[in-house]
Design an enzyme around this catalytic site. Sequence first.
Site, PDB file in Angstrom:
ATOM      1  CB  ILE A 119      -0.905   0.025   1.254  1.00 40.55           C
ATOM      2  CG1 ILE A 119      -1.766  -1.236   1.321  1.00 40.55           C
ATOM      3  CG2 ILE A 119      -1.770   1.276   1.277  1.00 40.55           C
ATOM      4  CD1 ILE A 119      -2.397  -1.477   2.678  1.00 40.55           C
ATOM      5  CB  CYS A 120       1.422   4.022  -2.199  1.00 36.70           C
ATOM      6  SG  CYS A 120       2.215   5.645  -2.268  1.00 36.70           S
ATOM      7  CG  LEU A 121      -2.550   5.788   3.427  1.00 39.43           C
ATOM      8  CD1 LEU A 121      -3.312   6.715   2.487  1.00 39.43           C
ATOM      9  CD2 LEU A 121      -3.511   4.881   4.185  1.00 39.43           C
TER      10      LEU A 121
END
Length: 225
Positions: A119-121
């Site tokens: 995930i890119c967060l």
Amino acid sequence: MLDVSRVQKELVECNRDESISGVSISLADGGTDLSHLRGTISGPVDTPYQGGTFVIDIQLTILKRLYDVKTGTIGIGTAPLSVNDGVQFVAGGYPFEPPKMQFVTKVWHPNISSQNGAICLDILKDQWSPALTLKTALLSLQALLSAPAPDDPQDAVVAKQYLREYNTFLATARYWTEAFAKGSSSGIEEKVQKLVEMGFPENLVRSTLKSVNGDENLALEKLCS
């Protein structure tokens, strides 16, 4: 170290309004390890993820950060050391370190890897704060499903499709939701029967399938491990 009492409290608070928030947390694989959790997110309405249930693997850091008085450096360790060793403990582990989250359910989204669920967060990285909670993180992932950020992608292929072929992206995301995030009862029973015939106890098969959102291959890997 891991703040056990806080994690226990967070689990209760998160699950208290599951029907409203659409997110929940449980111990992974029905175990007792509070550092390994399993979150679930309901797909937001009016998105290609609507109607799906997405499983998130959650790992909480339990390592300690060590400050070496002599050298002024910070390292990672688990061994019990005393001040006489020239080492002092500083804040480390959850909630001082962000939880490590990864989608178990396959999802077609610019900010989530279609290969491994990474995930890119920002709040799972440098924007994490101890004031945030696991529920906050799951709600942020739910919001990410509603509002992708293709200009800062985790999966470049999906992001490119989102920007250049939006209708194709929507169709693919809906297909993946149907294929991986929606489990029919009849389909689950067939998977249970197949795995039981392989010699695994039925109760264990059902709990394992539930933990991986009905993914038969992942369930088999867990049962064999």
